[in-house]
Write an enzyme that holds these catalytic residues in place. Structure first.
Site, PDB file in Angstrom:
ATOM      1  N   CYS A  25      -7.676  -4.085  -1.063  1.00 45.22           N
ATOM      2  CA  CYS A  25      -7.036  -4.543  -2.301  1.00 45.22           C
ATOM      3  C   CYS A  25      -5.662  -5.162  -2.003  1.00 45.22           C
ATOM      4  O   CYS A  25      -5.580  -6.171  -1.339  1.00 45.22           O
ATOM      5  CB  CYS A  25      -6.978  -3.401  -3.316  1.00 45.22           C
ATOM      6  SG  CYS A  25      -6.756  -3.946  -5.020  1.00 45.22           S
ATOM      7  N   HIS A  26      -4.584  -4.546  -2.475  1.00 42.71           N
ATOM      8  CA  HIS A  26      -3.236  -5.079  -2.255  1.00 42.71           C
ATOM      9  C   HIS A  26      -2.652  -4.673  -0.902  1.00 42.71           C
ATOM     10  O   HIS A  26      -1.538  -5.055  -0.560  1.00 42.71           O
ATOM     11  CB  HIS A  26      -2.295  -4.625  -3.377  1.00 42.71           C
ATOM     12  CG  HIS A  26      -2.471  -5.377  -4.646  1.00 42.71           C
ATOM     13  ND1 HIS A  26      -3.529  -5.148  -5.501  1.00 42.71           N
ATOM     14  CD2 HIS A  26      -1.739  -6.368  -5.203  1.00 42.71           C
ATOM     15  CE1 HIS A  26      -3.434  -5.966  -6.538  1.00 42.71           C
ATOM     16  NE2 HIS A  26      -2.359  -6.723  -6.384  1.00 42.71           N
ATOM     17  N   ALA A  27      -3.383  -3.887  -0.113  1.00 42.15           N
ATOM     18  CA  ALA A  27      -2.871  -3.412   1.175  1.00 42.15           C
ATOM     19  C   ALA A  27      -2.591  -4.547   2.147  1.00 42.15           C
ATOM     20  O   ALA A  27      -1.806  -4.382   3.087  1.00 42.15           O
ATOM     21  CB  ALA A  27      -3.835  -2.413   1.796  1.00 42.15           C
ATOM     22  N   GLY A  28      -3.198  -5.697   1.930  1.00 43.68           N
ATOM     23  CA  GLY A  28      -2.907  -6.851   2.772  1.00 43.68           C
ATOM     24  C   GLY A  28      -1.432  -7.207   2.786  1.00 43.68           C
ATOM     25  O   GLY A  28      -0.944  -7.812   3.743  1.00 43.68           O
ATOM     26  N   LEU A  29      -0.691  -6.808   1.746  1.00 44.52           N
ATOM     27  CA  LEU A  29       0.757  -7.047   1.720  1.00 44.52           C
ATOM     28  C   LEU A  29       1.445  -6.344   2.885  1.00 44.52           C
ATOM     29  O   LEU A  29       2.387  -6.872   3.470  1.00 44.52           O
ATOM     30  CB  LEU A  29       1.360  -6.579   0.389  1.00 44.52           C
ATOM     31  CG  LEU A  29       0.917  -7.341  -0.857  1.00 44.52           C
ATOM     32  CD1 LEU A  29       1.448  -6.652  -2.115  1.00 44.52           C
ATOM     33  CD2 LEU A  29       1.364  -8.795  -0.801  1.00 44.52           C
TER      34      LEU A  29
END
Length: 177
Positions: A107-111
Site C-alpha cells: 500500500c503506502h509503504a512504498g514511501l
C-alpha cells in the site's frame, strides 16, 4: 512450517493500516517466523488508523542489528509517511535491502522505500495514492496485486493481502535464513 529460523522486523508507527500489519504478522507467525516489532521508539503502543487495533513496538530501529533480519516488512496506512522521517528506520530498511535480504512493502509503504532510496529501477505497486511518488523516484508502476522484484516484495492494497502474504511466504521460504 515454511519460515522456521526466519527472523523478521515488522515496522509499525502512528496510524498503521490494521490488516496490513496484523494479517501479515499472523501469517508470518503461522509459518514459524520469529518477528520483532520495530518502530521509531521502543515500548510505544500505536493505534491503527481504524481506531480498533493496537500494536506495541519492542525495539527502536536504532537498537536492532539489520544483518540479524531475513526481512523487514512495512505496513501501509499513515505509518509510512511518519516513519520515513526517522533516519534509523531508513537505515534499517536500506541495510536489510543492501544485505540482499527481503523488504516487504504494501500500500503506502512504498514511501519508506522511496525515502530509503531502494525503489529506483524496480517494478513497484501500492496504493494509487503513491503511484506518482514511485514513478518520480524511478520505479516502474505495475498494477498487480502482489509480486517480487529482486529482493522487494510488493503488495497493492488491503484487498490484496492474501496475494501479498503468499508471495512473502514463498519468497522467504526460498531465501536462505
Amino acid at each position: 512450517m515454511k519460515l522456521e529460523n526466519t527472523r523478521i522486523a515488522m515496522l509499525v508507527g502512528p496510524g498503521f493500516e490494521d490488516l496490513e500489519f496484523w494479517a501479515v504478522y499472523m501469517r508470518m507467525e503461522e509459518e514459524g517466523a520469529d518477528i520483532d516489532v520495530v518502530g521509531m521508539e521502543a515500548g510505544v503502543e500505536y493505534t491503527g488508523k481504524s481506531g480498533g487495533l493496537t500494536a506495541e513496538t519492542e525495539f527502536a530501529a536504532e537498537e536492532v542489528d539489520p544483518p540479524a533480519f531475513d526481512a523487514v516488512l512495512v505496513p501501509g496506512g499513515w505509518t509510512p509517511d511518519k516513519i520515513r522521517r526517522d533516519e534509523s528506520v531508513l537505515d534499517l530498511v536500506r541495510d536489510v535491502y543492501e544485505d540482499g535480504n527481503i523488504v516487504g512493502l504494501i500500500c503506502h509503504a512504498g514511501l519508506v522505500g522511496i525515502s530509503a532510496g531502494i525503489v529506483e529501477g524496480s517494478d513497484a505497486t501500492g496504493s494509487l495514492g503513491i503511484k506518482d511518488d514511485l514513478v518520480n523516484a524511478g520505479a516502474n508502476w505495475v498494477d498487480e496485486p502482489a509480486f517480487r522484484d529482486g529482493n522487494i516484495v510488493w503488495g497493492r492494497v488491503v484487498a490484496d493481502i492474501p496475494d501479498y502474504n503468499r508471495v512473502l511466504v514463498n519468497t522467504l521460504a526460498e531465501h536462505p535464513a
